[in-house]
Design an enzyme around this catalytic site. Structure first.
Site, mmCIF file in Angstrom:
data_model
loop_
_atom_site.group_PDB
_atom_site.id
_atom_site.type_symbol
_atom_site.label_atom_id
_atom_site.label_comp_id
_atom_site.label_asym_id
_atom_site.label_seq_id
_atom_site.Cartn_x
_atom_site.Cartn_y
_atom_site.Cartn_z
ATOM 1 C CE LYS A 295 -2.263 1.770 3.812
ATOM 2 N NZ LYS A 295 -3.276 1.743 4.788
ATOM 3 N NE ARG B 296 -2.866 5.878 5.243
ATOM 4 C CZ ARG B 296 -4.217 5.717 5.101
ATOM 5 N NH1 ARG B 296 -4.927 6.758 4.405
ATOM 6 N NH2 ARG B 296 -4.824 4.851 5.384
ATOM 7 C CB THR C 182 -6.916 0.713 3.691
ATOM 8 O OG1 THR C 182 -6.147 2.057 3.971
ATOM 9 C CG2 THR C 182 -5.913 -0.432 3.645
HETATM 10 C C1 R5P Z 1 -2.997 1.636 8.676
HETATM 11 O O1 R5P Z 1 -1.652 1.493 8.579
HETATM 12 C C2 R5P Z 1 -3.923 0.849 9.078
HETATM 13 O O2 R5P Z 1 -3.459 -0.563 9.418
HETATM 14 C C3 R5P Z 1 -5.367 0.704 8.300
HETATM 15 O O3 R5P Z 1 -5.003 0.051 7.156
HETATM 16 C C4 R5P Z 1 -5.697 2.213 8.157
HETATM 17 O O4 R5P Z 1 -5.599 2.854 9.476
HETATM 18 C C5 R5P Z 1 -7.175 2.270 7.558
HETATM 19 O O5 R5P Z 1 -7.452 3.441 7.325
HETATM 20 P P1 R5P Z 1 -8.369 3.940 6.230
HETATM 21 O O6 R5P Z 1 -9.749 2.977 6.392
HETATM 22 O O7 R5P Z 1 -8.641 5.257 6.584
HETATM 23 O O8 R5P Z 1 -7.749 3.575 4.760
#
Ligand code: R5P
Length: 289
Positions: free
Chosen positions: A190, A192, A225
């Protein structure tokens, strides 16, 4: 021991107390006309071990003030020990100064809680760059994981699932849970860019055709995510997609978006919601025994 449900702990406090056969009370909380907090213990806490149950979601900052006021009051009223059971503890994700001038919230919040608590119990903290709770709290701390409960849920509901983690950090949930039930797993990559912009891509070649695919992560917040993960997985024609998380924050309308993307969503009740099908009260109670 007396278990005290704070405002965002009412869904778990009584259950935890019942499992411990301990006394239970709810904190009386209201607001003065100017918006300031009013708080009162309705039962005697003198010479008792006071367990405050509080999960930090929605009005996070208000809950922080409430919890600190409650702990300080319990100490003033003569509590023997004050323990915080925080199924979801906030600010773990801002554990670094990503951009110049930012507040590293976790470094501020840790010492605030240290001051008032003899022990802090947290379920699946998002420990990433800080890799143990000892880096966060100086007071005694306990890190629990809902993985065994998630594993049990998957075993009960699915026959031959494949578990997927959306990013490398999620191995702590996706891979470890898969190992517990002897299932296959794959971890995606991933990137971000912002809270609302993430990109996810499959790294390994993995056969998901017709399979029950279970995406496991610690937190679903904006849902981006998970939505990106679903988009990638769809290309491999799975039979069913299920998303399981420990902490279902479900900011905005993320839960609806994930469901509209054709996935079933399941969460624990560290944060209560309509999809909280996995109960963590035993996990917390066992750690308090
Ligand atoms: C991040 O590293 C966590 O493990 C989750 O993937 C993340 O916090 C999910 O956030 P969101 O739903 O805003 O993409």
């Amino acid at each position: 021991m007396i278990v005290v449900s704070c405002s965002k702990g009412v869904h778990l406090g009584a259950k935890i107390a019942a499992r411990l056969k301990a006394e239970h009370t709810a904190l009386k909380v209201s607001r003065f006309p100017d918006g300031e907090l009013y708080l009162r213990f309705l039962k005697n806490v003198r010479n008792k071990t006071v367990v405050l149950v509080q999960s930090f979601y929605e009005d996070v900052d208000e809950m922080i003030v409430e919890t600190l006021f409650a702990a300080a009051t319990a100490i003033e009223l003569g509590a023997k020990k004050v323990i915080l059971a925080a199924p979801y503890f906030p600010y773990f994700r801002q554990d670094e100064r990503f951009r110049k001038g930012e507040c590293v919230s976790l470094h501020v919040i840790g010492p605030l809680f240290d001051r008032y608590f003899d022990r802090i119990i947290v379920i699946d903290p998002h420990l990433h760059r800080e890799n143990t709770l000892k880096h966060v709290f100086r007071t005694a701390s306990v890190r629990l994981t809902a993985n065994p409960l998630i594993a049990e849920y998957i075993k009960r509901h699915f026959r031959n699932p494949v578990l997927i983690g959306p990013d490398w950090e999620s191995y702590k949930w996706a891979r470890k849970t898969a190992e517990m039930i002897g299932a296959k797993s794959s971890i995606l990559e991933k990137k971000r860019y912002s809270s609302y912009h993430v990109e996810v891509r499959l790294k390994d070649r993995i056969d998901l055709r017709g399979k029950e695919v279970i995406i496991v992560d610690d937190i679903i917040s904006t849902g981006h995510t998970i939505l990106e993960t679903i988009k990638n997985i769809r290309k491999l024609r799975p039979g069913k997609i299920v998303c399981i998380c420990v902490h279902g924050i479900f900011a905005g309308n993320s839960l609806r978006k994930i469901r509209n993307a054709g996935a079933v969503v399941v969460a624990t009740n560290t944060i209560p919601s309509g999809v909280s099908k996995i109960d963590v009260s035993k996990l917390v109670a066992d750690s308090l025994k």
